[in-house]
Scaffold this motif. Structure first.
Motif, mmCIF file in Angstrom:
data_model
loop_
_atom_site.group_PDB
_atom_site.id
_atom_site.type_symbol
_atom_site.label_atom_id
_atom_site.label_comp_id
_atom_site.label_asym_id
_atom_site.label_seq_id
_atom_site.Cartn_x
_atom_site.Cartn_y
_atom_site.Cartn_z
ATOM 1 N N ASP A 82 5.197 7.725 1.117
ATOM 2 C CA ASP A 82 5.438 7.026 2.373
ATOM 3 C C ASP A 82 6.932 6.802 2.618
ATOM 4 O O ASP A 82 7.356 6.653 3.768
ATOM 5 N N ALA A 83 7.706 6.747 1.545
ATOM 6 C CA ALA A 83 9.149 6.543 1.682
ATOM 7 C C ALA A 83 9.866 7.195 0.510
ATOM 8 O O ALA A 83 9.320 7.310 -0.591
ATOM 9 N N GLY A 105 0.791 -1.223 0.000
ATOM 10 C CA GLY A 105 0.000 0.000 0.000
ATOM 11 C C GLY A 105 0.822 1.271 0.000
ATOM 12 O O GLY A 105 0.284 2.355 -0.228
ATOM 13 N N TRP A 106 2.132 1.173 0.224
ATOM 14 C CA TRP A 106 2.992 2.354 0.242
ATOM 15 C C TRP A 106 3.130 2.984 -1.138
ATOM 16 O O TRP A 106 3.089 2.295 -2.161
ATOM 17 N N GLN A 165 9.567 -2.924 -5.177
ATOM 18 C CA GLN A 165 8.312 -3.361 -5.790
ATOM 19 C C GLN A 165 8.009 -4.813 -5.444
ATOM 20 O O GLN A 165 6.852 -5.169 -5.170
ATOM 21 N N ASP A 166 9.034 -5.647 -5.410
ATOM 22 C CA ASP A 166 8.826 -7.050 -5.043
ATOM 23 C C ASP A 166 8.303 -7.166 -3.615
ATOM 24 O O ASP A 166 7.455 -8.018 -3.323
ATOM 25 N N ARG A 167 8.789 -6.311 -2.722
ATOM 26 C CA ARG A 167 8.326 -6.346 -1.328
ATOM 27 C C ARG A 167 6.886 -5.827 -1.203
ATOM 28 O O ARG A 167 6.155 -6.241 -0.302
ATOM 29 N N LEU A 168 6.508 -4.904 -2.085
ATOM 30 C CA LEU A 168 5.140 -4.378 -2.054
ATOM 31 C C LEU A 168 4.121 -5.411 -2.517
ATOM 32 O O LEU A 168 2.925 -5.281 -2.250
ATOM 33 N N ASP A 169 4.610 -6.419 -3.250
ATOM 34 C CA ASP A 169 3.769 -7.561 -3.641
ATOM 35 C C ASP A 169 2.505 -7.117 -4.374
ATOM 36 O O ASP A 169 1.403 -7.612 -4.103
ATOM 37 N N GLY A 170 2.692 -6.172 -5.299
ATOM 38 C CA GLY A 170 1.566 -5.737 -6.119
ATOM 39 C C GLY A 170 0.615 -4.779 -5.436
ATOM 40 O O GLY A 170 -0.390 -4.371 -6.035
ATOM 41 N N GLN A 171 0.905 -4.395 -4.192
ATOM 42 C CA GLN A 171 0.031 -3.482 -3.446
ATOM 43 C C GLN A 171 0.820 -2.231 -3.075
ATOM 44 O O GLN A 171 1.439 -2.160 -2.028
ATOM 45 N N GLY A 172 0.808 -1.266 -3.957
ATOM 46 C CA GLY A 172 1.571 -0.044 -3.755
ATOM 47 C C GLY A 172 2.088 0.462 -5.087
ATOM 48 O O GLY A 172 1.910 -0.190 -6.119
#
Length: 256
Positions: free
Chosen positions: A140-141, A69-70, A87-94
Motif C-alpha cells: 500500500d505504501a 490494515g496497510w 508501525q505506531d500509526r498502524l496501531d497493530g493493524q497492518g
C-alpha cells in the motif's frame, strides 16, 4: 576541498561520492560503508543533525498518513527509525516490511525492536532496492529515507517501487537535497565538508565513510530533477516539500 561535484562519470560507470566506479563496484562499496557505521549510525544521525532528522522523519510519516490494515515497505530502513514510526500509526493493524542492503544495519534494528517490545508485525528483509524480493502490486505504501542516493541504478530502484505498489499506492522519499537559502547553503557546505568527516572519525572511527556520505549528497539530483526522474519511471502526481531550507526534501508520488 571544493564542494563542486566533478564531471559525470562515463556512461558505463557510476559514482561513489566523487569517485567514478564501475556499476559492479558500487553496491559492495556502499554495503561496506554501512557495515562499518552500523553500530554508531543512530548516534551519528543525532550528532550530525542536532536531532533534526527526527523531525524530518516525523514530517514524512505525517504526510504519509498510514492507515490501519496497510502493508508498508520501508526500503533502506536501516535501524528502524521510519518503520517504527509507521508501525505506531498502524496501531497493530497492518504489516511493516523493512528492507536494507546490509545485515549489520538490520541486526541493530532488530535489537532495537526487541528492546522496545516490537515483537509482531515487522518483517526484516536483506535485499537490494533495485531487485526487491516482493510480489508485484503487494504494498500500500513504499518509503525510503536517506537511501535513494546510495543505489547504483536509481531509475531501476524507482521502477521497482512502482512495481511493488498496489494501484493507488503511495511513494514517499526523504532525502538530503539542495539548500535553497543563499546564506544557509554556504554555512551548510562548510559544515558538511569540514566538520562531518571529522565527527565521523571521532565518534564512529570512520572518517572515510562520512566523507562518502557528504559527497553522495552533493551528487544527488536537485528537487526538480528528482521530480522528473520519479515521473519518468511511471509514478504520478509527483510533489515535493523542502525541509529546513532544502537541507532535506520530501518527494511524494502515487501509482495510479
Amino acid at each position: 576541498m571544493s564542494s563542486r561535484s566533478p564531471e559525470p562519470p562515463p556512461p558505463d560507470d557510476t559514482h561513489f561520492g566523487f569517485r567514478s566506479v564501475s556499476e559492479s563496484e558500487k553496491t559492495p562499496l556502499v554495503r561496506g560503508v554501512f557495515r562499518s557505521v552500523a553500530s554508531r549510525y543512530d548516534v551519528m544521525n543525532d550528532l550530525m543533525s542536532g536531532g533534526i532528522h527526527r523531525l524530518w522523519k516525523d514530517a514524512m510519516v505525517d504526510w504519509l498518513r498510514p492507515r490501519p490494515g496497510w502493508q508498508v515497505l520501508d526500503v533502506a530502513g536501516g535501524t528502524g527509525d521510519v518503520s517504527f514510526r509507521i508501525q505506531d500509526r498502524l496501531d497493530g493493524q497492518g504489516e511493516m516490511y523493512l528492507c536494507d542492503l546490509t545485515w549489520d544495519m538490520l541486526s541493530v534494528g532488530r535489537d532495537r525492536a526487541i528492546d522496545q517490545g516490537r515483537l509482531h508485525g515487522l518483517h526484516w528483509i536483506c535485499g537490494n532496492a533495485e531487485t526487491l524480493p516482493l510480489p508485484d502490486r503487494s504494498m500500500d505504501a513504499y518509503t525510503i529515507a536517506f537511501g535513494l542516493r546510495n543505489v547504483t541504478r536509481m531509475d531501476q530502484a524507482l521502477a521497482e517501487a512502482r512495481r511493488v505498489l498496489k494501484p493507488g499506492g503511495r511513494f514517499l522519499c526523504l532525502e538530503f537535497s539542495q539548500v535553497v537559502l543563499p546564506l544557509l547553503d554556504r554555512l551548510y557546505d562548510l559544515y558538511s565538508f569540514r566538520l562531518l568527516p571529522a565527527l565521523g572519525g571521532m565518534v564512529a572511527g570512520d572518517r572515510e565513510s562520512y566523507q562518502y556520505l557528504v559527497e553522495s549528497i552533493r551528487r544527488f539530483p536537485s528537487q526538480e530533477d528528482l521530480v522528473q526522474r520519479i515521473a519518468a519511471n511511471g509514478l504520478e502526481q509527483v510533489h515535493y516539500r523542502n525541509l529546513s531550507g532544502g537541507i532535506a526534501a520530501l518527494h511524494s508520488a502515487w501509482r495510479l
